[in-house]
Motif scaffolding. Structure first.
Motif, short mmCIF file in Angstrom:
data_model
loop_
_atom_site.label_atom_id
_atom_site.label_comp_id
_atom_site.label_asym_id
_atom_site.label_seq_id
_atom_site.Cartn_x
_atom_site.Cartn_y
_atom_site.Cartn_z
N THR A 218 8.49 5.01 3.62
CA THR A 218 7.55 5.10 2.24
C THR A 218 6.14 4.68 2.69
OG1 THR A 218 9.88 4.81 0.84
CG2 THR A 218 7.64 4.59 -0.13
N PHE A 219 5.41 5.34 2.26
CA PHE A 219 3.95 4.87 2.33
C PHE A 219 3.20 5.60 1.23
CE2 PHE A 219 -0.24 6.21 3.85
CZ PHE A 219 -0.72 4.83 4.15
N ASN A 220 3.29 6.78 0.97
CA ASN A 220 2.17 7.65 0.16
C ASN A 220 2.44 6.95 -1.20
OD1 ASN A 220 1.31 9.22 2.05
ND2 ASN A 220 2.24 11.05 1.59
N GLN A 221 3.40 6.73 -1.70
CA GLN A 221 3.97 6.41 -3.25
C GLN A 221 3.11 5.08 -3.56
OE1 GLN A 221 6.32 7.61 -0.83
NE2 GLN A 221 8.16 8.10 -1.94
N ILE A 222 3.30 4.11 -2.44
CA ILE A 222 2.61 2.72 -2.54
C ILE A 222 1.33 2.76 -2.66
CG2 ILE A 222 2.76 0.37 -1.55
CD1 ILE A 222 5.70 0.70 -1.08
N TYR A 223 0.72 3.59 -1.55
CA TYR A 223 -0.92 3.66 -1.31
C TYR A 223 -1.45 4.25 -2.64
CZ TYR A 223 -4.87 4.23 1.22
OH TYR A 223 -6.45 4.33 1.78
N ILE A 224 -0.71 5.15 -3.01
CA ILE A 224 -1.40 5.93 -4.30
C ILE A 224 -1.16 5.04 -5.67
CG2 ILE A 224 -1.78 7.77 -5.81
CD1 ILE A 224 -2.90 8.06 -3.01
N MET A 225 -0.07 4.75 -5.87
CA MET A 225 0.32 4.17 -7.11
C MET A 225 0.04 2.44 -7.39
SD MET A 225 4.35 5.71 -8.12
CE MET A 225 4.12 4.75 -9.64
N ALA A 226 0.04 1.70 -6.27
CA ALA A 226 -0.15 0.54 -6.57
C ALA A 226 -0.90 0.00 -5.42
CB ALA A 226 1.17 -0.37 -6.40
N PRO A 227 -2.34 0.48 -5.66
CA PRO A 227 -3.45 0.14 -4.82
C PRO A 227 -3.65 -1.44 -4.52
CG PRO A 227 -4.44 1.27 -6.78
CD PRO A 227 -2.71 1.52 -6.79
N SER A 228 -3.93 -2.07 -5.57
CA SER A 228 -4.07 -3.55 -5.53
C SER A 228 -2.91 -4.23 -5.22
CB SER A 228 -4.47 -4.07 -7.20
OG SER A 228 -3.34 -3.67 -8.05
N GLU A 229 -1.68 -3.75 -5.33
CA GLU A 229 -0.56 -4.46 -4.76
C GLU A 229 0.08 -4.04 -3.29
OE1 GLU A 229 1.67 -6.98 -6.26
OE2 GLU A 229 -0.27 -7.24 -7.17
N ARG A 230 -0.75 -3.38 -2.82
CA ARG A 230 0.07 -2.68 -1.56
C ARG A 230 -0.41 -3.79 -0.44
NH1 ARG A 230 -4.52 1.60 -1.85
NH2 ARG A 230 -6.26 0.79 -0.58
N LEU A 231 -1.19 -4.78 -0.78
CA LEU A 231 -1.17 -5.96 0.10
C LEU A 231 -0.45 -7.06 -0.23
CD1 LEU A 231 -5.10 -5.41 0.93
CD2 LEU A 231 -3.43 -4.55 2.20
N GLY A 232 0.27 -7.05 -1.23
CA GLY A 232 0.88 -7.93 -2.00
C GLY A 232 2.42 -7.66 -2.02
N THR A 233 2.99 -7.64 -3.47
CA THR A 233 4.41 -7.60 -3.77
C THR A 233 4.81 -6.38 -3.59
OG1 THR A 233 3.84 -7.69 -6.08
CG2 THR A 233 4.27 -9.76 -5.21
N ALA A 234 4.10 -5.35 -3.35
CA ALA A 234 4.71 -3.86 -2.82
C ALA A 234 4.38 -3.42 -1.68
CB ALA A 234 3.99 -2.99 -4.14
N ARG A 235 4.00 -4.39 -0.76
CA ARG A 235 3.90 -4.06 0.55
C ARG A 235 4.88 -3.95 1.42
NH1 ARG A 235 -0.22 -7.43 4.37
NH2 ARG A 235 1.18 -8.95 3.73
N ASN A 236 5.34 -2.62 1.71
CA ASN A 236 6.59 -2.66 2.69
C ASN A 236 6.41 -2.77 3.99
OD1 ASN A 236 5.44 -0.34 3.07
ND2 ASN A 236 7.24 1.01 2.61
N VAL A 237 7.33 -2.47 4.93
CA VAL A 237 7.25 -2.72 6.49
C VAL A 237 6.14 -1.77 6.67
CG1 VAL A 237 8.14 -2.06 8.65
CG2 VAL A 237 9.35 -3.37 6.91
#
Length: 258
Positions: A218-237
């Motif tokens: 998973t990449f696109n969903q997190i990159y678009i939906m949670a831009p401020s969290e993709r470096l924190g609690t929503a940053r997957n592998v």
């Protein structure tokens, strides 16, 4: 490519004039920093929160659609449409749904119910902490609300694809088996658990494999939906790998994480 990634992971500043062989130092650094292990935990939460729900919903809807409903073919098309829609475009719409103020649809509905707005895709606190006010034993604070929002979108987008697969699998089960179970007095639940699920086991295994692959990529969903969290609690592998490679230029460390 797989062997090339292993080779790159053994170098520091690979591809530059200052590149040097460092052995397993990149692996040591990603484990010592703690960020990599955190991203692994987030990935596992994401997989645990999406795979079972998606498969269960898809199987239930596939069974319902097998009951010769009027317009069944139309329903299959409707369920399948989110899967063939651009992930980026669909995620942008869901980002508006989960907007942090009352301009978002979700917060508008909460306001109509008399509840205050939630930060949704910008909320880093865990859902268990939000619901109960504290962490739970063994489970901790749980996945962040930002990650749960991404989970909801992912289930919505992918379960229709599995409905089609399950529908095809159900079509291969002889009707005589169900007729025999009916004559023996088996109800719908008993028939589902004793006939449908066992005979669908190969299909379930296939779906489980591809669903797991999708969850870990998973990449696109997190990159678009949670831009401020993709470096924190929503940053997957996957986000961790991209961050190391793209944002910091650490190709060796990104390859080690991959």
């Amino acid at each position: 490519p797989f062997l090339a990634v292993i080779g790159i992971s053994l170098y520091k500043d690979w591809g530059t004039a200052t590149a040097g062989f460092v052995g397993v130092d990149n692996y040591r650094q990603i484990f010592q920093s703690g960020e990599f292990l955190q991203s692994v935990g987030i990935t596992l939460w994401y997989a645990a929160g999406t795979i079972p729900v998606t498969i269960a919903l898809a199987l239930i809807f596939a069974v319902i659609l097998r009951r010769n409903l009027r317009g069944g073919a139309l329903y299959r098309v409707i369920y399948f449409l989110p899967y063939i829609t651009s992930t980026v475009a669909a995620a942008a719409v869901w980002r508006w749904i989960f907007h942090v103020d009352d301009r978002g649809l979700a917060n508008t509905l909460l306001g109509m119910l008399g509840w205050g707005p939630l930060r949704f895709t910008e909320e880093s606190r865990g859902v268990f902490e939000l619901l109960f006010g504290h962490s739970l034993p063994l489970l901790g604070a749980g996945p962040s609300l930002a990650l749960v929002c991404v989970m909801i979108f992912s289930v919505w987008q992918t379960f229709g694809f599995y409905v089609i697969i399950f529908s095809a699998g159900l079509g291969q089960i002889p009707r005589e088996v169900y007729e025999a179970a009916s004559l023996d007095g088996a109800g719908r639940v008993r028939t589902f658990l004793s006939i449908t699920v066992p005979l669908m086991r190969p299909i379930l295994g296939f779906v489980l494999v591809i669903a797991t692959m999708g969850a870990f990529q998973t990449f696109n969903q997190i990159y678009i939906m949670a831009p401020s969290e993709r470096l924190g609690t929503a940053r997957n592998v996957t986000m961790y790998i991209v961050t190391q490679f793209w944002d910091f230029g650490r190709l060796g460390r990104a390859a080690a994480a991959a």
